[in-house]
Design a protein around this motif. Structure first.
Motif, PDB file in Angstrom:
ATOM      1  N   GLU A  63       0.820  -1.208   0.000  1.00  0.00           N
ATOM      2  CA  GLU A  63       0.000   0.000   0.000  1.00  0.00           C
ATOM      3  C   GLU A  63       0.857   1.263   0.000  1.00  0.00           C
ATOM      4  O   GLU A  63       0.539   2.231  -0.704  1.00  0.00           O
ATOM      5  CB  GLU A  63      -0.943  -0.004   1.205  1.00  0.00           C
ATOM      6  CG  GLU A  63      -2.046  -1.036   1.119  1.00  0.00           C
ATOM      7  CD  GLU A  63      -3.012  -0.788  -0.038  1.00  0.00           C
ATOM      8  OE1 GLU A  63      -3.050   0.340  -0.556  1.00  0.00           O
ATOM      9  OE2 GLU A  63      -3.728  -1.731  -0.420  1.00  0.00           O
ATOM     10  N   LEU A  64       1.926   1.285   0.768  1.00  0.00           N
ATOM     11  CA  LEU A  64       2.789   2.462   0.781  1.00  0.00           C
ATOM     12  C   LEU A  64       3.333   2.741  -0.618  1.00  0.00           C
ATOM     13  O   LEU A  64       3.405   3.889  -1.055  1.00  0.00           O
ATOM     14  CB  LEU A  64       3.943   2.272   1.765  1.00  0.00           C
ATOM     15  CG  LEU A  64       4.968   3.415   1.850  1.00  0.00           C
ATOM     16  CD1 LEU A  64       4.296   4.727   2.257  1.00  0.00           C
ATOM     17  CD2 LEU A  64       6.085   3.060   2.828  1.00  0.00           C
TER      18      LEU A  64
ATOM     19  N   VAL B 148       0.310  -1.042  -8.467  1.00  0.00           N
ATOM     20  CA  VAL B 148      -0.867  -1.451  -9.227  1.00  0.00           C
ATOM     21  C   VAL B 148      -0.837  -2.936  -9.580  1.00  0.00           C
ATOM     22  O   VAL B 148      -1.870  -3.515  -9.925  1.00  0.00           O
ATOM     23  CB  VAL B 148      -1.038  -0.611 -10.511  1.00  0.00           C
ATOM     24  CG1 VAL B 148      -1.357   0.822 -10.178  1.00  0.00           C
ATOM     25  CG2 VAL B 148       0.192  -0.707 -11.396  1.00  0.00           C
ATOM     26  N   ASP B 149       0.345  -3.549  -9.511  1.00  0.00           N
ATOM     27  CA  ASP B 149       0.440  -4.996  -9.710  1.00  0.00           C
ATOM     28  C   ASP B 149       0.314  -5.752  -8.386  1.00  0.00           C
ATOM     29  O   ASP B 149       0.272  -6.988  -8.373  1.00  0.00           O
ATOM     30  CB  ASP B 149       1.791  -5.360 -10.350  1.00  0.00           C
ATOM     31  CG  ASP B 149       1.823  -5.064 -11.839  1.00  0.00           C
ATOM     32  OD1 ASP B 149       0.764  -4.722 -12.397  1.00  0.00           O
ATOM     33  OD2 ASP B 149       2.892  -5.160 -12.448  1.00  0.00           O
TER      34      ASP B 149
ATOM     35  N   TYR C  94      -1.850   4.561 -14.789  1.00  0.00           N
ATOM     36  CA  TYR C  94      -3.156   3.948 -15.011  1.00  0.00           C
ATOM     37  C   TYR C  94      -3.683   3.340 -13.713  1.00  0.00           C
ATOM     38  O   TYR C  94      -2.931   3.084 -12.773  1.00  0.00           O
ATOM     39  CB  TYR C  94      -3.090   2.887 -16.114  1.00  0.00           C
ATOM     40  CG  TYR C  94      -2.266   1.659 -15.780  1.00  0.00           C
ATOM     41  CD1 TYR C  94      -2.856   0.521 -15.239  1.00  0.00           C
ATOM     42  CD2 TYR C  94      -0.892   1.637 -16.018  1.00  0.00           C
ATOM     43  CE1 TYR C  94      -2.095  -0.609 -14.939  1.00  0.00           C
ATOM     44  CE2 TYR C  94      -0.135   0.524 -15.723  1.00  0.00           C
ATOM     45  CZ  TYR C  94      -0.746  -0.603 -15.177  1.00  0.00           C
ATOM     46  OH  TYR C  94       0.003  -1.706 -14.871  1.00  0.00           O
ATOM     47  N   CYS C  95      -4.988   3.125 -13.678  1.00  0.00           N
ATOM     48  CA  CYS C  95      -5.650   2.500 -12.521  1.00  0.00           C
ATOM     49  C   CYS C  95      -5.330   3.206 -11.210  1.00  0.00           C
ATOM     50  O   CYS C  95      -5.215   2.566 -10.170  1.00  0.00           O
ATOM     51  CB  CYS C  95      -5.297   1.019 -12.450  1.00  0.00           C
ATOM     52  SG  CYS C  95      -5.908   0.067 -13.851  1.00  0.00           S
TER      53      CYS C  95
ATOM     54  N   TRP D 160      -6.732   3.167  -1.604  1.00  0.00           N
ATOM     55  CA  TRP D 160      -6.158   1.876  -1.215  1.00  0.00           C
ATOM     56  C   TRP D 160      -6.051   0.949  -2.412  1.00  0.00           C
ATOM     57  O   TRP D 160      -7.007   0.788  -3.171  1.00  0.00           O
ATOM     58  CB  TRP D 160      -6.996   1.209  -0.134  1.00  0.00           C
ATOM     59  CG  TRP D 160      -7.030   1.969   1.158  1.00  0.00           C
ATOM     60  CD1 TRP D 160      -8.077   2.658   1.677  1.00  0.00           C
ATOM     61  CD2 TRP D 160      -5.950   2.119   2.086  1.00  0.00           C
ATOM     62  NE1 TRP D 160      -7.722   3.230   2.881  1.00  0.00           N
ATOM     63  CE2 TRP D 160      -6.426   2.915   3.158  1.00  0.00           C
ATOM     64  CE3 TRP D 160      -4.627   1.659   2.120  1.00  0.00           C
ATOM     65  CZ2 TRP D 160      -5.633   3.263   4.249  1.00  0.00           C
ATOM     66  CZ3 TRP D 160      -3.833   2.002   3.205  1.00  0.00           C
ATOM     67  CH2 TRP D 160      -4.331   2.789   4.246  1.00  0.00           C
ATOM     68  N   GLU D 161      -4.895   0.331  -2.554  1.00  0.00           N
ATOM     69  CA  GLU D 161      -4.669  -0.590  -3.669  1.00  0.00           C
ATOM     70  C   GLU D 161      -5.491  -1.864  -3.531  1.00  0.00           C
ATOM     71  O   GLU D 161      -5.764  -2.533  -4.537  1.00  0.00           O
ATOM     72  CB  GLU D 161      -3.176  -0.930  -3.778  1.00  0.00           C
ATOM     73  CG  GLU D 161      -2.766  -1.583  -5.073  1.00  0.00           C
ATOM     74  CD  GLU D 161      -3.122  -0.754  -6.304  1.00  0.00           C
ATOM     75  OE1 GLU D 161      -3.569  -1.352  -7.301  1.00  0.00           O
ATOM     76  OE2 GLU D 161      -2.973   0.493  -6.254  1.00  0.00           O
ATOM     77  N   ILE D 162      -5.919  -2.210  -2.322  1.00  0.00           N
ATOM     78  CA  ILE D 162      -6.782  -3.389  -2.159  1.00  0.00           C
ATOM     79  C   ILE D 162      -8.115  -3.216  -2.877  1.00  0.00           C
ATOM     80  O   ILE D 162      -8.812  -4.197  -3.133  1.00  0.00           O
ATOM     81  CB  ILE D 162      -7.032  -3.737  -0.675  1.00  0.00           C
ATOM     82  CG1 ILE D 162      -7.601  -2.530   0.065  1.00  0.00           C
ATOM     83  CG2 ILE D 162      -5.788  -4.273  -0.009  1.00  0.00           C
ATOM     84  CD1 ILE D 162      -8.121  -2.860   1.452  1.00  0.00           C
TER      85      ILE D 162
END
Length: 529
Positions: free
Chosen positions: A283-284, A288-289, A325-326, A334-336
């Motif tokens: 997360e820090l 994106v992968d 992107y994304c 949050w990437e989750i």
């Protein structure tokens, strides 16, 4: 195949220039590889010669110096999925004998092995995002690949800055689990160690099994697992069945309504602190992968704890604000929740969001974040490390970007396009400070000082497996320990008001039991034999 003698190659190199780069010396180690001008394929590996020059910290390495780190044969092939299309290629290496058999060697003082990677940081113009990630992972106490910046000369051509790094595997000194042999199909030996991953198949991977559950809502794609070590071609069918069943049982435990139960819930299956550390660094870095590609888990042998451990960290070159992107470029969010933002073919598994639905887990996430922000993940610690790496790369980076003139040019998936190397470093530092500040203000859970101190307690349980006695240290205050059998029946209740306990297990039958103390977060399998 004909090989040029390395001494002759050195004289050739010393008289050459490389793609407009007059390369004769470096403060970084120099790696020289000769394939006799045979093109390097995707696979299989071809034989080549490799020499490494490194005269030590603060010393200048010259192309005319002797190879003093490694001088011998290697197998080499191209590697990577998306990165395979970049002009600067990454390579997989095996150190070998002349007969092509593997040769374990220690490079740069690392544990001896034969599997290494030469990573090309082509689309990461800071040149350091992977190195930074693995450094922080190691600083949190988790194993991550060791790395070494170097400059590469391939078949007489200067190829720029590379990172020599360890490949993820179960050998001693790498992922800290027992190596699983094909004959290990019974009892404790069957239970570990395994390394599995969620990843693309375009790099040569093969799906080993598919989860009975779909990805995190609103995603609907399947969760597909690959076997990394042992791989699908070398694993015994009983071993494959075991690890598939264990992972599936964990997913079932996460899905049930009583998923927080200390015996039947998720905590019986996973090493919770490792999942928290993996989550915080993913997360820090806003990778994106993260979670959905190049995402690793490993499984301990029962005698070593028996649980699923998150990691190692891998492939963070388009993290840390390097993706356009994304929402990978944003320092918020949050990437989750990737599946709600992008979706696509590869989606986040449901595990990470589900874990945060447990208030105790969320509280532990907050406490660990507070702890790391006061140390390893403080702004000063991260920025000082970046500055130290940038200082070491300032002159080599000039050669690198002369060879690969991409400063000021978009390379997929750059969010920021700096005109100079220093601008790229400044962007990275500013992005990290803003990202960390957002996480400070939005972190999950609640952490009181009392809870934070509680989490720092080091609970030691030994020996495990045991024959007669079980020693427990690191307890604090007062509480109650429970020992349960596999059916969930409590077979022993032990009130305590001490820091150490010695439990007599001689009356118990041999087998697997659970030791539980929910207040201190003890949920451990114990084995009596």
């Amino acid at each position: 195949m004909r090989f040029i003698l390395l001494v002759t190659l050195l004289h050739f190199i010393a008289l050459s220039t490389y793609s407009q780069v007059n390369f004769t010396n470096s403060t970084l180690p120099i790696v020289v590889i000769d394939t006799d001008n045979i093109p390097i394929p995707d696979e299989p590996k071809i034989m080549a010669n490799m020499g490494i020059i490194n005269n030590g910290p603060g010393q200048v390495n010259h192309l005319t110096d002797s190879f003093n780190v490694y001088n011998g044969y290697i197998g080499i092939e191209k590697r990577g999925s998306t990165s395979a299309g970049f002009p600067q290629q990454s390579y997989g290496l095996e150190t070998r004998l002349a007969d092509s058999s593997n040769l374990n060697v220690s490079i740069f003082g690392w544990p001896a092995d034969n599997d290494y990677i030469l990573y090309a940081p082509y689309n990461d113009k800071s040149l350091m995002r992977n190195v930074l990630t693995y450094h922080l992972g190691n600083q949190t106490g988790r194993w991550a690949p060791r790395t070494q910046f170097c400059e590469l000369v391939l078949n007489g051509n200067y190829m720029g800055i590379y990172v020599l790094m360890e490949r993820i595997k179960t050998n001693p000194g790498r992922v800290a689990i027992n190596q699983l042999n094909y004959i290990d199909t019974l009892d404790n030996q069957l239970t570990g160690g395994y390394i599995i991953k969620i990843d693309k198949t375009s790099g040569g991977g093969e799906i080993a099994w598919t989860s009975p559950y779909t990805s995190q809502a609103p995603g609907t794609n399947q969760i597909q697992f690959q076997l990394h070590d042992p791989n699908i071609d070398t694993i015994h069918p009983l071993q494959k069945a075991y690890i598939q069943d264990y992972i599936t049982d964990w997913e079932i435990a996460l899905k049930i309504s009583s998923f927080t139960h200390p015996i039947y819930g998720y905590k019986a299956y996973i090493d919770v602190p490792s999942f928290i550390d993996y989550f915080l660094l993913t997360e820090l870095s806003k990778n994106v992968d993260g979670y959905r590609i190049s995402s690793f888990l490993h499984k301990q042998r029962l005698s070593e704890g028996g649980k699923i451990v998150a990691g190692p960290l891998w492939d963070y070159n388009i993290a840390w604000g390097n993706s356009n992107y994304c929402e990978g470029q944003l320092t918020t969010g949050w990437e989750i929740n990737y599946n709600s933002i992008c979706g696509g073919t590869w989606q986040n598994p449901f595990w990470w969001n589900r874990l945060l639905e447990d208030p105790l887990y969320a509280n532990e996430v907050q406490c660990r974040w507070v702890e790391l922000r006061d140390s390893t993940l403080s702004d000063s610690a991260i920025l000082n490390y970046i500055d130290s790496v940038a200082a070491a790369l300032i002159i080599p980076s000039q050669r690198h970007f002369l060879k690969w003139p991409i400063l000021g040019t978009y390379v997929w998936p750059n969010n920021f396009i700096g005109q100079t190397y220093q601008e790229e470093i400044n962007y990275l530092k500013t992005w990290i400070q803003n990202r960390a500040a957002w996480m400070d203000a939005n972190m999950f859970g609640t952490c009181t000082a009392e809870k934070n101190e509680l989490l720092k307690q080091q609970i030691a349980i030994s020996p495990n497996p045991t024959q007669n006695e079980l020693s427990i240290s690191g307890l604090t205050g007062s509480g109650e320990l429970l020992i349960m059998d596999l059916s969930g029946k409590i077979v022993l209740t032990i009130p305590y008001q001490t820091k150490e306990l010695l439990i007599e297990l001689q009356p118990f039958q041999n087998g697997v039991y659970f030791l539980v103390e929910s207040t201190l977060g003890i949920h451990e399998k114990i084995v009596k034999h």
